[in-house]
Design an enzyme around this catalytic site. Structure first.
Site, PDB file in Angstrom:
ATOM      1  N   GLU A  41       0.861  -1.182   0.000  1.00 49.55           N
ATOM      2  CA  GLU A  41       0.000   0.000   0.000  1.00 49.55           C
ATOM      3  C   GLU A  41       0.896   1.230   0.000  1.00 49.55           C
ATOM      4  O   GLU A  41       1.642   1.458   0.961  1.00 49.55           O
ATOM      5  CB  GLU A  41      -0.918   0.013   1.218  1.00 49.55           C
ATOM      6  CG  GLU A  41      -2.016  -1.038   1.152  1.00 49.55           C
ATOM      7  CD  GLU A  41      -2.946  -0.987   2.351  1.00 49.55           C
ATOM      8  OE1 GLU A  41      -4.043  -1.555   2.238  1.00 49.55           O
ATOM      9  OE2 GLU A  41      -2.584  -0.394   3.385  1.00 49.55           O
ATOM     10  N   ASP A  52      -5.557   8.384  10.718  1.00 48.65           N
ATOM     11  CA  ASP A  52      -4.259   7.840  11.109  1.00 48.65           C
ATOM     12  C   ASP A  52      -3.833   8.296  12.494  1.00 48.65           C
ATOM     13  O   ASP A  52      -4.123   9.409  12.923  1.00 48.65           O
ATOM     14  CB  ASP A  52      -3.193   8.260  10.081  1.00 48.65           C
ATOM     15  CG  ASP A  52      -3.418   7.596   8.737  1.00 48.65           C
ATOM     16  OD1 ASP A  52      -3.454   6.361   8.711  1.00 48.65           O
ATOM     17  OD2 ASP A  52      -3.564   8.309   7.733  1.00 48.65           O
ATOM     18  N   TYR A 166     -10.979  -4.531   2.881  1.00 54.62           N
ATOM     19  CA  TYR A 166     -10.144  -4.187   4.033  1.00 54.62           C
ATOM     20  C   TYR A 166     -11.037  -4.149   5.266  1.00 54.62           C
ATOM     21  O   TYR A 166     -11.877  -3.253   5.406  1.00 54.62           O
ATOM     22  CB  TYR A 166      -9.500  -2.826   3.778  1.00 54.62           C
ATOM     23  CG  TYR A 166      -8.425  -2.401   4.760  1.00 54.62           C
ATOM     24  CD1 TYR A 166      -8.615  -2.474   6.140  1.00 54.62           C
ATOM     25  CD2 TYR A 166      -7.219  -1.899   4.301  1.00 54.62           C
ATOM     26  CE1 TYR A 166      -7.645  -2.053   7.034  1.00 54.62           C
ATOM     27  CE2 TYR A 166      -6.228  -1.469   5.174  1.00 54.62           C
ATOM     28  CZ  TYR A 166      -6.444  -1.553   6.532  1.00 54.62           C
ATOM     29  OH  TYR A 166      -5.479  -1.135   7.399  1.00 54.62           O
TER      30      TYR A 166
END
Length: 259
Positions: A41, A52, A166
């Protein structure tokens, strides 16, 4: 090029492109591939990475100071593709794609040899135009599925996804954790009711034990913050350090150089 999940668990390795600089990122990627990563990725640094944790936030800040752009990430991908046939996914927020233009991005991604993309903050409900452009170019559109998603939404995500799905192991931001959340297995089981695609579990996986545990119920494990932190802590020897860490994750004892 099809994404390959030939072993279980396969390793999907995330890193922030441009940290510490773009040429070093290329070397890190190739080292990770040689060490056993199955899919890479390529993280596009963004000024407001709300999904994040602090490790990847710091990496994004460093990469942005280097002037790293989406265009440079695609150029990097093209260079990696010349050396390896491993799966390449562009991992980004929506804004850089919109600035480039959806059609232009998809054309450039195909030209670079990228296999697909994951847009962290693009809800599946608003992805119609994106999916249309991605499918024109035969690019995989990877979507995130969360433990809090309803079964109806998981069905939507499964139908829109290609390449793999995912599965986010827990709510919150990215970052290593000491224990694998119990929600992960349950989410994968719920997803399997709606798709035959491979499922990769991410967010919080950082140790060989966690990596192996994911393999008991999913095709792949995504490791990001732990790799980015390895880069952060090993200035001047980033490729070697990442290769060593990846080998520990996947249980390899030695590195066979193929390039």
């Amino acid at each position: 090029m099809p994404l390959s999940f030939s072993k279980k668990p396969s390793l999907v390795a995330y890193l922030t492109c441009g940290d510490p600089d773009t040429p070093t990122t290329r070397e890190i990627v190739l080292a990770a591939i040689e060490a056993g990563a199955d899919v890479i990725e390529l993280g596009v640094p963004f000024s407001d990475p709300v999904a994040d944790g602090p490790v990847i936030q710091r990496a994004s800040e460093r990469a942005l100071r280097q002037g790293t752009t989406l265009e440079q990430v695609l150029k990097l991908a093209a260079g990696i593709r010349q050396s390896s046939q491993v799966g390449l996914i562009v991992f980004t927020y929506l804004n850089p794609i919109l600035r480039m233009g959806l059609a232009k991005f998809c054309a450039a991604a195909q030209e670079a040899g990228v296999d697909g993309a994951l847009l962290t903050d693009l809800p599946v409900e608003e992805a119609r135009e994106y999916l249309r452009e991605m499918r024109k170019r035969d690019l995989a559109a990877v979507f995130l599925a969360a433990p809090t998603s309803t079964n109806e939404r998981l069905q939507q995500i499964a139908q829109a996804s290609s390449g793999f799905v995912y599965a986010v192991s827990r709510t919150g931001v990215t970052g290593a954790r000491k224990q694998l959340p119990e929600d992960a297995r349950d989410l994968v089981e719920r997803l399997r009711e709606h798709t035959k695609l491979p499922i990769a579990v991410g967010f919080g996986i950082a140790t060989p034990a966690q990596f192996v545990a994911v393999g008991e119920f999913a095709e792949a494990a995504v490791v990001g913050s732990a790799i980015v932190e390895t880069i952060e802590r090993n200035r001047g020897r980033e490729p070697e350090a990442v290769a060593q860490f990846v080998m520990q994750l996947v249980g390899r004892q030695s590195l066979v150089v193929t390039r």
